[in-house]
Write a protein that holds these residues in place. Structure first.
Motif, PDB file in Angstrom:
ATOM      1  N   ILE A 120       4.055 -33.695  -2.719  1.00 34.97           N
ATOM      2  CA  ILE A 120       3.619 -34.822  -1.899  1.00 34.97           C
ATOM      3  C   ILE A 120       4.423 -36.056  -2.302  1.00 34.97           C
ATOM      4  CG2 ILE A 120       1.283 -33.984  -1.429  1.00 34.97           C
ATOM      5  CD1 ILE A 120       0.224 -35.704  -3.616  1.00 34.97           C
ATOM      6  N   PRO A 121       4.603 -36.987  -1.372  1.00 36.50           N
ATOM      7  CA  PRO A 121       5.401 -38.178  -1.683  1.00 36.50           C
ATOM      8  C   PRO A 121       4.816 -38.960  -2.866  1.00 36.50           C
ATOM      9  CG  PRO A 121       4.977 -38.037   0.676  1.00 36.50           C
ATOM     10  CD  PRO A 121       4.131 -36.981   0.014  1.00 36.50           C
ATOM     11  N   LYS A 122       5.696 -39.532  -3.672  1.00 36.84           N
ATOM     12  CA  LYS A 122       5.283 -40.270  -4.867  1.00 36.84           C
ATOM     13  C   LYS A 122       4.284 -41.383  -4.564  1.00 36.84           C
ATOM     14  CE  LYS A 122       7.189 -42.653  -8.933  1.00 36.84           C
ATOM     15  NZ  LYS A 122       6.033 -43.513  -9.097  1.00 36.84           N
ATOM     16  N   LEU A 151      12.749 -29.831  10.835  1.00 36.25           N
ATOM     17  CA  LEU A 151      13.915 -28.954  10.782  1.00 36.25           C
ATOM     18  C   LEU A 151      13.490 -27.600  10.228  1.00 36.25           C
ATOM     19  CD1 LEU A 151      17.029 -28.379  10.738  1.00 36.25           C
ATOM     20  CD2 LEU A 151      16.972 -29.217   8.380  1.00 36.25           C
ATOM     21  N   PHE A 152      13.733 -26.567  10.989  1.00 37.87           N
ATOM     22  CA  PHE A 152      13.538 -25.206  10.518  1.00 37.87           C
ATOM     23  C   PHE A 152      14.929 -24.626  10.313  1.00 37.87           C
ATOM     24  CE2 PHE A 152       9.725 -26.070  12.995  1.00 37.87           C
ATOM     25  CZ  PHE A 152       8.727 -25.655  12.121  1.00 37.87           C
ATOM     26  N   LEU A 190      21.121 -34.499   0.128  1.00 34.90           N
ATOM     27  CA  LEU A 190      21.205 -35.121   1.449  1.00 34.90           C
ATOM     28  C   LEU A 190      19.866 -35.738   1.870  1.00 34.90           C
ATOM     29  CD1 LEU A 190      23.394 -32.448   3.288  1.00 34.90           C
ATOM     30  CD2 LEU A 190      24.081 -34.773   2.637  1.00 34.90           C
ATOM     31  N   SER A 191      18.783 -35.074   1.520  1.00 31.17           N
ATOM     32  CA  SER A 191      17.458 -35.617   1.839  1.00 31.17           C
ATOM     33  C   SER A 191      17.236 -36.948   1.131  1.00 31.17           C
ATOM     34  CB  SER A 191      16.362 -34.637   1.431  1.00 31.17           C
ATOM     35  OG  SER A 191      16.459 -33.447   2.167  1.00 31.17           O
ATOM     36  N   TYR A 203      11.738 -37.132   3.657  1.00 34.77           N
ATOM     37  CA  TYR A 203      10.834 -36.340   2.832  1.00 34.77           C
ATOM     38  C   TYR A 203      10.854 -34.901   3.324  1.00 34.77           C
ATOM     39  CZ  TYR A 203       6.776 -34.606   0.443  1.00 34.77           C
ATOM     40  OH  TYR A 203       5.957 -33.858  -0.351  1.00 34.77           O
ATOM     41  N   LYS A 204      10.988 -33.981   2.403  1.00 33.52           N
ATOM     42  CA  LYS A 204      11.024 -32.573   2.788  1.00 33.52           C
ATOM     43  C   LYS A 204       9.912 -31.816   2.099  1.00 33.52           C
ATOM     44  CE  LYS A 204      14.084 -30.716  -0.693  1.00 33.52           C
ATOM     45  NZ  LYS A 204      13.077 -29.871  -1.286  1.00 33.52           N
ATOM     46  N   ILE A 205       9.489 -30.774   2.766  1.00 32.61           N
ATOM     47  CA  ILE A 205       8.464 -29.879   2.189  1.00 32.61           C
ATOM     48  C   ILE A 205       9.087 -28.508   2.095  1.00 32.61           C
ATOM     49  CG2 ILE A 205       6.219 -28.831   2.554  1.00 32.61           C
ATOM     50  CD1 ILE A 205       5.400 -31.332   4.031  1.00 32.61           C
TER      51      ILE A 205
END
Length: 105
Positions: free
Chosen positions: A36-38, A63-64, A96-97, A103-105
């Protein structure tokens, strides 16, 4: 046993345990921030309601991705080569993120 030596041993043991606790806390933080984001994690730690940490965005992009010919890659390379390939790919994706502040999961 001499009382001063006993106190020194307890002090050293306490210091060692505090270092271990700090290292474990850092590892826990790293894992949490991957999930989860900080800013959200920090708010939850302060005791904010989980509902109050929710955010609304006008637009999002999802994005998949797929590794083309992954089954073939797995069948023609060693497990370590496949792991190295995936590690390199996801490390670049992480870079790159971060660069583009997503934010990526």
């Amino acid at each position: 046993m001499h009382p001063i030596l006993n106190e020194q041993q307890r002090s050293k043991s306490l210091e060692d345990n505090m270092k271990k606790l700090d290292e474990e806390r850092k590892r826990t933080d790293q894992l949490l921030y991957q999930m989860i984001p900080k800013p959200v994690a920090d708010r939850l730690r302060k005791g904010d309601s989980p509902i109050s940490t929710c955010e609304v965005f006008d637009a999002v992009t999802i994005l998949f991705s797929d590794v083309v010919n992954f089954n073939k890659i797995c069948s023609t390379n060693s497990p370590m080569e496949v792991v190295s390939l995936l590690n390199a790919m996801y490390t670049l994706f992480d870079h790159l993120s971060e660069k583009h502040n997503v934010y990526k999961i």
